[in-house]
Structures are given as structure tokens and as C-alpha cells.
Design an enzyme around this catalytic site. Structure first.
Site, PDB file in Angstrom:
ATOM      1  N   ASP A   1       0.811  -1.095  -0.049  1.00 50.48           N
ATOM      2  CA  ASP A   1      -0.217   0.285   0.189  1.00 50.48           C
ATOM      3  C   ASP A   1       0.696   1.345  -0.097  1.00 50.48           C
ATOM      4  O   ASP A   1       0.333   2.283  -0.126  1.00 50.48           O
ATOM      5  CB  ASP A   1      -0.964   0.010   1.151  1.00 50.48           C
ATOM      6  CG  ASP A   1      -0.605  -0.247   2.663  1.00 50.48           C
ATOM      7  OD1 ASP A   1       0.844  -0.670   2.120  1.00 50.48           O
ATOM      8  OD2 ASP A   1      -1.216  -0.279   3.881  1.00 50.48           O
TER       9      ASP A   1
ATOM     10  N   ASP B   1       4.750   1.967  13.425  1.00 50.58           N
ATOM     11  CA  ASP B   1       3.539   0.603  13.381  1.00 50.58           C
ATOM     12  C   ASP B   1       5.166  -0.719  14.033  1.00 50.58           C
ATOM     13  O   ASP B   1       3.987  -1.750  15.170  1.00 50.58           O
ATOM     14  CB  ASP B   1       3.260   0.198  12.189  1.00 50.58           C
ATOM     15  CG  ASP B   1       1.869   0.664  11.637  1.00 50.58           C
ATOM     16  OD1 ASP B   1       1.732   1.354  12.285  1.00 50.58           O
ATOM     17  OD2 ASP B   1       1.532   0.647  10.847  1.00 50.58           O
TER      18      ASP B   1
END
Ligand SMILES: *[C@@H]1O[C@H](CO)[C@@H](O)[C@H](O)[C@H]1NC(C)=O
Ligand SMILES: *[C@@H]1O[C@H](CO)[C@@H](O)[C@H](O)[C@H]1NC(C)=O
Ligand SMILES: *[C@@H]1O[C@H](CO)[C@@H](O)[C@H](O)[C@H]1NC(C)=O
Ligand SMILES: *[C@@H]1O[C@H](CO)[C@@H](O)[C@H](O)[C@H]1NC(C)=O
Ligand SMILES: *[C@@H]1O[C@H](CO)[C@@H](O)[C@H](O)[C@H]1NC(C)=O
Length: 837
Positions: A59, A468
Site C-alpha cells: 500500500d 507501527d
């Protein structure tokens, strides 16, 4: 065209500058190995006719091609500042007729975050080179619903024909010339109305998901003619969402008898059984999904059958990834979207969905039967025992929208998760012993969004902050680290700094909530301790550690600049704007720097008060302050109008000529021992936007990136120069991990750990055509002198400390003796405490 590198003759005086050619230097660029991907892999697509050919799309980090040895080769590393949205890959199609061809639908966001329209990238050589076919609308590779698809498809009977299902209500588009030109299919009017959150004013969650997939029925046609039957999934929840054409896309109808309760995520057709399988979820994905279904549609009879693997209380997720074994067409697999607890789930059926078996089942609660063994040698930080606390208990994964079985090898399967690619090579054991080997198989995929890089003068070559997945101490550049930052761990590290005089001392900050988001290490990042001086309300931003490691200056995410010495409570620094860039002097423990707008700031009292002795020309947004590690007051500032240099702690600045904009700036080992540090900068030099190095304090520059290495948008890329190896630089990207570059001719020392490097048949990828940007040449400015202020030293104390009170630590001037029954006990260099003897 890239390759003709233009720059300016650099001049020490403030005169108009003349553009002239500047040299570039060949660099070898490699990824710092994190391994295991590190981000969401929306899909893995096998070519149905060429054995071993497969691609993965991501992505935010481009696309990859699979190699025979299970490694992956990146395909879009050329993307530069002008093509950063190429790294958002919303759909991928590999040509079943002429397998050299591969297509990508690229673009990052359909809202304002990405001002650019999307494009179809076309390759006729397996992704080695690309040409771009612009689309008249945006494509959202990092938008909600990026795991559906594929919404780009090639006609298997006439491969000049492609269909692309757009987002945002832009409908269905068709090309008949191998993707070169596109036109809207005006007869296709059911363009999708579902939006995840209509109230989202950013446009991110309020844009229409649009068309979710396009699937040709190859059996309906003959080679050389357009395939008549085409199915299209539409982003509708509760209204018609599976369309069909029986005349090659001229007219469209709803497929009769469909159940449109949920959104169709995948539409996978089994030519052998003339069956269309569809996975459904009640959200766009990839994070959501609390209900869903799996259906099959008999194309011959027109009969729909609900084959959802579980029901009732066992159904608390939707369905995403869907795979058919081409060699056993009644063997199908489907992934839960999302089973957040106790783990992700995958189901397999060998009878076309009549019966299913899971990848795990409940044992005697809370035990679970894992019908797999787990191998994570390629990315140990992923953790067989969940050492990555931010990943919770999930081992199988989440966000599983991509699930594929190798059409030439029924044992070989791959699926994408929110953090990696897992899969294996013994899948048929699922049906015999019901126990498969689940392996981390994302070797070569480096998909992290890098927030901070520090290459310290001693200890490990690099520490990284990563979105993350925390960040890492990189003891080796070529072997995946065993763990990410732990104890504490906060998901995203916002920034890292080290102490100039005590370079084994580090500070890092997190962007979480509900706990202290600052940690200190005294051993080069091996262990960390929480700084309890921080309130749990502060997070994010930037951080600077004083030269002797006792003072932390923190430009927080939302509460301005704050400072703390000896892990005492943080206090607000009102004299520095809340958006300031900050840095510590690397020699003088009392000195910190700040920059905001056109102003430069200095503190000589350990960050408590700042004055602004000077300005940064017409700068509106300073990007980074970097300080010579061995010379106090030798400061560089990169800004939106160029680079400024001060040798007197910011009393005066000189703006470098010829550089009209700069992002990251970093210092590294000098070309000659004792010389001035090499300077690295992401900048606009003359008319060239790129990465540059200067070995003579900014007078001359060479470009160090090349046409195959663009590093996408420079604004979010941290850069660190290696203070031990001349020429070596680390560049962090937003989606392609960390690169390190070594200058051709400079001989880097051998890496400590030997591991064979894998090479691919095609060494680098490029764009065949691109545009160049122009820039305005600025002149030198000098700023005036100011007077810094000073403050008085810290208070002193005497006497006996009470139970549990502080009794020592660097800078502690209070009592060092504890009351009777208590002993002064070392906790960390800043804190000793009276605890029961
Ligand atoms: C496949 O595509 C390539 C690149 O356009 C072309 O050179 C080649 O002739 C094609 N092969 C076939 C069999 O059509
Ligand atoms: C359609 O699907 C939903 C969800 O699976 C189910 O509850 C409903 O009964 C189905 N409707 C029909 C008519 O089968
Ligand atoms: C689909 O329906 C046709 C007609 O009833 C039947 O002959 C065929 O076996 C069915 N296909 C499958 C895979 O069940
Ligand atoms: C599957 O195999 C692994 C490795 O041998 C084993 O640890 C695990 O218990 C097995 N699973 C079941 C359910 O027996
Ligand atoms: C550090 O800087 C301050 C302010 O310029 C100065 O007063 C002090 O002497 C410096 N300390 C050292 C050790 O040079």
C-alpha cells in the site's frame, strides 16, 4: 530526464549564480535488512500460465516480484519526489497470455493528501522498466479497501484488453491497447456507493470504495477474441453488488439471485468447474469486518450457494483473501477479515466449500490447537512467542486480504497480513496430517515507514525508529534483527537521539497514549528504561538528548516544547514555539538549538530558556538541525528555502548558494581523518531534486542517488551519515524501509555477519519516461548577532532521605543517605532510590 544532473557553481559571495553541470558519484544502494516486510501486503498475485511468476503489491512501498529462492525483488525504487505516489499500488495484473507484461494501478490517496491523479504503470519485461499511462482521476493505494480486488484485470483471451474498476464513483474503465489509453465504460452505471465513514471531513474514510474487482470468465470465449463474460464486484453494502456482462462489457446486468448483504471483496473464478467464488465482509477493510460470508455461484446453472465456513457465535469476522488451487479446483481457501482474537483464521475446503477445516481450533480453553508449526528465521522479530508486543497475540495475522495458492504447485501458498507475508511449501499436509509449516516469506520486502535514524560513533552502526513496529537496534545491516525495541514498546517510535559526549546513551520517544512515551538507554539501545519524569499525556514529536545525556528536550506532539533533567518532571519551555525543530549540541551539555519559521533559537541553560539571536533568511519551515559532533556551536539547518550554516552557535548564519530547498541534512565521517564531516542532504540543487554529499563544508556537492533510486517523497525521509565510514549514508523511506549507500571507490569494511546476498536477474528498475521540475536559485544571506542569556545552577540539598525517596543519580544534589532500615539503591545513572535494606 534524470541523468543530466544540473546544478550551480557555488559561490561564497551573494551574487546571481550560473547554472552548470555538477558531478554525480555512483553509489551502491541496499536495504538495511529488517526482513519480514514490516507492513501491510494487500495481495500476492500468481501468473496463471508461467510457472513461478508472482508479484506482491503493497500500500505504501510499491510492488515486488518473487524469485525462485523465495526472495522478492522491488520494482519501483526509481520513484522520486515527482512520482512518490507510484508506491501506492491499488491493483496489479499479470498477463496470462504474454507473461512478460505486468500492470499496476498506482496512486496514494483519493483525498487531498495526494494532489496527483493516478496512473497505470505498464511493463513488458516483468517489471524491469515501466511506462506510465496517466488516468484522469485519483487512485488510492493507501485508502480504505485497498485489500479488495484485483480491480485491474487482463482479458485472458485477448490480452490487449484491460478493465480497471475505479474508486470514488469514477466507474469502470477499459483499455484496448495494452493499457496505453483508457476510456470510461459508460454503460456501467453501478459504480458503488459505500463509504466507510460519511462524517470524515478529511475525505479519507468518506470516499467511495468504488469497484472492488473485475473477473473474466475465460471459458466463455475463445483465444484471440474478447471474452464475453465478465463479472464485476461493486462496493455496495445491501444493494446489488455483483454485475455481469455477457457481451464483452457492452451491457451489464446484476447477477440474478445474488445476496448483497455484504461487500464482495474477492471474486475468484475456477475455470475448471465454471464456478465463481466470492468472499464478503461488512466493511471496506482492511482493518474492519465483523460479519461476512463466502458464496459460490454456479455459472452454468445460475445457482448461488452460501458456503460460509462458520456461523452463529463463531462468525465474528468478515472474509477477505480467497484462493483456489488451480490443480485441484474443488480445493479453496478463505481468510477471516478480521479475527482479532485469539488469532487470525484461515479455512480450507477440498470439496468446493461443503466442508471446511481451520488453521486453528479451540482446545480446552484457553488452549488452542495450532494446526501449524511456525518458522520465523527470516524475520525473528516477528516473534514465534509474540515478542512484538504491539502485535499482541496474533501469530497467523490480521488484515488478511491476499491469499494465493501457486497454480503450478499445490504445496506452495502465500498470504499477506498487516505486517508480513506468511505461507509455506507443504500445504497439502493440511489435508493429510492437518499440520502445515507456516513461514515468514517476505525476504527482500522492506516495507517499513521510517521515522528516525541515528548512526552513532560507537556501538551498533544504526538505530531506527519505525512506524507501527517500533524500531530497531541494527547490529548488522545484512541480517534481520532478533527483536524490535522492547520494554517499553509503543508501536510507533517518533524520534531518537544520542548524547554527543556519551554516545552509548540514547533517548527515544513513542507516539502512543496512556503511558510514559519516553525511554532512555545507557547501553546503545540494548536495554531501555522508562523516563518516569514524563507525564502520560505527552507523546510524539521530536527529541534531543544533551551532550552529557542528563537532559531531554522534547518537542511534544501536542503540548509544546518541554524539558527535563535527571528524569525529573518535564517543564514547559515557553520561549520555543511548539512547532520548533530541536537539536542538542554534541559537545556542550548546556546548549540546545531550535528553529521555527525564519527564526533560529539557542539555549545555554540546558533547554530551559531559548533566545533567538538570528534568523534563517526567508525560511518558513525549518526541516532539520544537525550539529557537528566534535565542534560546539557548528550548526546546519535545512529549510524550505535552502541550507544555513553557523559556526558560532547560531549567532550568525550563512545560507549556501544554489540550494533552494532542503529536507533532511546529516553529517558523516570526513573524507580525510581530521577533516570536516561529510554533509548529506536531500535538497533541490540548481534544478535537480535529489540526495547530495559535500566533502568541503558545503562548497561543492555531488549527487549520490541515481535514476534507479528515487526514495520517493523526501519530506518524510530521515537521513543519517555514518560517522565511522566515509561516504556511507542511511536513508529512511516512507514505505520502502531503510537504505544504506556506499560510494563507489570507497571500500566499506566487511560486514560482521556473512550472509549470501541474493541477486535478481534484473538488477534495477527504472521509469522509461518522466518529467523534471524547475527550481529558483536563491542567494546568500547573513544574519545579525544576538545575545544569549544564562541562568543560575541547580539547587543543592543535604540530610537524610526518607523511605522510597531519591538518594542519587547524575546531577542529584540532595541527600545520599537513607533513613534507618533503607538502603540507597542504584536504579539508573539518573536515579537511585531508598528501598528497604
Ligand atoms: C510479448 O510482449 C512483448 C513486449 O511487448 C513483445 O515483444 C512480444 O512479441 C510479445 N510476445 C507475444 C507472444 O505476443
Ligand atoms: C443473505 O445473507 C445474509 C448474511 O449471510 C443472510 O442472513 C440472509 O439470510 C441471506 N438472505 C437470503 C435471502 O438468503
Ligand atoms: C453447475 O450446475 C450444472 C447444471 O446444473 C451442473 O451440471 C454442474 O455440475 C454444476 N457445477 C458444479 C461445480 O457443481
Ligand atoms: C503441529 O505441529 C507442530 C510442530 O510439530 C506441533 O507443535 C503442534 O502441536 C502440531 N499441532 C497439533 C494441533 O497437533
Ligand atoms: C557551554 O556553553 C555555555 C554557553 O555558551 C558556556 O558558558 C560554557 O562555558 C560552555 N561549557 C563548556 C564546558 O564549554
Amino acid at each position: 530526464m534524470r541523468g543530466r544532473f544540473l546544478s550551480v557553481i557555488l559561490s561564497a559571495v551573494s551574487l546571481p549564480l550560473v547554472a552548470a553541470a555538477v558531478s554525480s558519484q555512483a553509489y551502491t544502494w541496499k536495504n538495511v535488512k529488517i526482513g519480514g516486510g514490516g507492513g501491510f501486503v494487500p495481495n500476492i498475485v500468481f501468473n496463471p500460465t508461467q510457472k513461478g511468476l508472482a508479484y506482491a503489491r503493497t500500500d505504501i512501498g510499491g510492488a515486488y516480484r518473487l524469485n525462485a529462492d523465495d526472495t522478492w525483488t522491488p520494482l519501483l525504487d526509481f520513484a522520486d519526489v515527482n512520482h512518490w505516489n507510484y508506491w501506492g499500488v491499488d491493483a496489479l495484473a499479470t498477463d496470462p497470455v504474454n507473461t512478460t507484461r505486468v500492470y499496476l494501478a498506482t496512486g496514494m490517496y483519493t483525498n487531498s493528501w495526494d494532489p496527483n491523479n493516478g496512473q497505470i504503470l505498464i511493463s513488458t519485461n516483468y517489471g524491469a522498466t515501466w511506462t506510465a499511462s496517466p488516468l484522469p482521476f485519483k487512485v488510492g493505494g493507501n485508502m480504505p479497501g485497498r485489500g479488495v480486488g484485483e480491480r485491474l484485470a487482463i482479458d485472458p483471451n485477448s490480452n490487449n484488453i484491460l478493465f480497471f474498476g475505479a474508486r470514488s464513483g469514477n466507474g469502470l474503465w477499459k483499455s484496448t491497447d495494452f493499457g496505453a489509453t483508457w476510456s470510461k465504460v459508460s454503460s456501467f452505471t453501478n459504480t458503488g456507493t459505500y463509504v466507510p465513514d460519511p462524517t470524515d471531513t478529511s475525505g479519507y474514510n468518506s470516499d467511495k470504495l468504488g469497484i472492488t474487482w473485475v473477473t473474466f470468465d475465460s471459458t466463455s470465449g475463445t483465444s484471440g477474441k474478447a471474452t464475453p463474460r465478465i463479472f464485476v464486484g461493486v462496493g455496495n453494502l445491501g444493494s446489488t453488488n455483483v454485475m455481469v456482462s455477457n457481451d464483452a462489457g457492452s451491457t451489464w446486468n446484476a447477477v440474478a439471485g445474488q445476496n448483497s448483504t455484504y461487500i464482495p471483496h474477492k471474486g475468484v473464478l475456477s475455470p475448471a468447474t465454471k464456478t465463481l467464488y466470492i468472499s464478503y465482509s461488512n466493511g471496506a477493510g482492511p482493518y474492519d469486518g465483523s460479519l461476512g460470508a463466502v458464496m459460490k455461484y454456479n455459472i452454468t446453472s445460475g445457482v448461488w450457494t452460501d458456503i460460509t465456513p462458520v456461523s452463529g457465535g463463531n462468525l465474528y469476522f468478515g472474509f477477505g483473501g480467497l484462493a483456489i488451487d488451480a490443480q485441484h479446483p474443488n480445493t479453496i481457501m478463505v481468510a477471516a477479515l478480521n479475527s482479532w482474537w485469539p488469532d487470525g483464521q484461515i479455512f480450507r475446503s477440498i470439496d468446493g466449500g461443503v466442508t471446511w477445516s481451520p488453521l486453528w481450533s479451540w482446545g480446552v480453553y484457553p488452549a488452542i490447537n495450532k494446526f501449524y508449526s511456525y518458522v520465523d528465521t527470516l524475520a525473528p522479530w516477528l516473534g514465534p512467542d509474540n515478542t512484538v508486543t504491539t502485535l499482541g497475540t496474533l501469530q497467523i495475522g490480521w488484515m488478511m486480504e491476499g491469499l494465493s495458492i501457486d497454480p503450478f504447485d499445490s504445496n506452495h501458498w502465500l498470504y499477506g497480513t498487516g505486517a508480513t507475508i506468511l505461507g509455506g511449501r507443504d500445504l497439502l499436509k493440511w489435508d493429510t496430517t492437518h499440520n502445515v509449516t507456516l513461514e515468514s516469506l517476505a525476504d527482500g520486502i522492506e516495507e517499513t515507514a521510517v521515522t528516525a535514524l541515528v548512526s552513532p560513533p560507537v556501538g551498533p552502526p544504526l538505530l531506527s525508529g519505525v512506524g507501527d513496529i517500533e524500531g530497531f537496534v541494527h547490529n548488522s545491516l545484512t541480517v534481520a534483527p532478533a527483536t524490535n525495541f522492547l520494554n517499553p514498546s509503543w508501536s510507533t517510535t517518533s524520534d531518537i537521539d544520542y548524547a554527543g559526549n556519551k554516545p552509548t546513551n540514547f533517548v527515544r520517544i513513542g507516539s502512543g497514549t496512556g503511558s510514559q512515551q519516553i525511554a532512555l538507554s545507557f547501553d546503545s539501545g540494548t536495554t531501555w528504561s522508562i523516563d518516569y519524569g514524563a507525564p502520560i499525556t505527552l507523546s510524539g514529536g521530536k527529541v534531543a538528548l544533551s551532550a552529557n545525556a542528563d537532559t531531554v528536550l522534547w518537542r511534544t506532539g501536542s503540548s509544546g516544547v518541554q524539558v527535563s533533567q535527571y528524569t525529573n518532571a518535564f517543564t514547559v519551555v515557553s520561549s520555543l514555539p511548539s512547532d520548533a525543530q530541536i537539536a542538542s549540541d554534541k559537545v556542550n551539555n548546556s546548549v540546545f538549538y531550535g528553529a521555527s519559521g525564519s527564526k533560529f533559537y539557542v539555549s545555554v541553560d540546558g533547554g530551559h530558556t531559548f533566545t533567538s539571536p538570528s534568523g534563517l533568511g526567508s525560511s518558513k519551515s525549518p526541516q532539520k538541525i544537525v550539529v557537528n559532533p566534535s565542534v560546539t556551536g557548528d550548526v546546519w539547518v535545512s529549510t524550505d528555502v535552502g541550507i544555513f550554516h553557523s559556526v558560532n552557535s547560531g549567532t550568525t548564519f550563512t545560507q549556501l548558494p544554489g540550494i533552494t530547498q532542503a529536507w533532511a541534512i546529516a553529517l558523516g565521517a570526513p573524507a580525510k581523518a581530521g577533516g570536516y564531516p561529510a554533509i548529506f542532504a536531500a535538497a533541490v540543487l540548481g534544478t535537480t531534486t535529489g540526495y547530495f554529499r559535500s566533502d568541503d563544508a558545503g562548497v561543492n556537492w555531488v549527487q549520490i542517488n541515481d535514476a534507479a533510486h528515487g526514495f520517493a517523497a523526501p519530506g518524510s525521509n530521515p537521513v543519517s551519515g555514518d560517522p565511522r565510514i566515509y561516504g556511507r549514508v542511511y536513508i529512511g523511506t516512507n514505505g520502502r524501509g531503510i537504505f544504506y549507500g556506499d560510494a563507489a571507490g570507497a571500500a566499506p569494511p566487511p560486514s560482521t555477519t556473512a550472509k549470501p546476498t541474493t541477486t535478481s536477474a534484473i538488477p534495477s528498475t527504472t521509469l522509461l519516461s518522466t518529467t523534471s521540475s524547475s527550481a529558483i536559485v536563491k542567494t546568500t544571506t547573513t544574519t545579525s548577532r544576538g545575545t544569549p542569556t544564562t541562568t543560575s545552577p541547580a539547587p543543592t540539598g543535604t540530610g537524610v532521605q526518607g523511605a522510597y525517596g531519591q538518594c542519587g543519580g547524575q546531577g542529584w544534589t540532595g541527600p545520599t543517605v537513607c533513613v534507618s532500615g533503607y538502603k540507597c539503591t542504584y536504579s539508573n545513572p539518573y536515579y537511585s532510590q531508598c528501598i528497604p535494606a
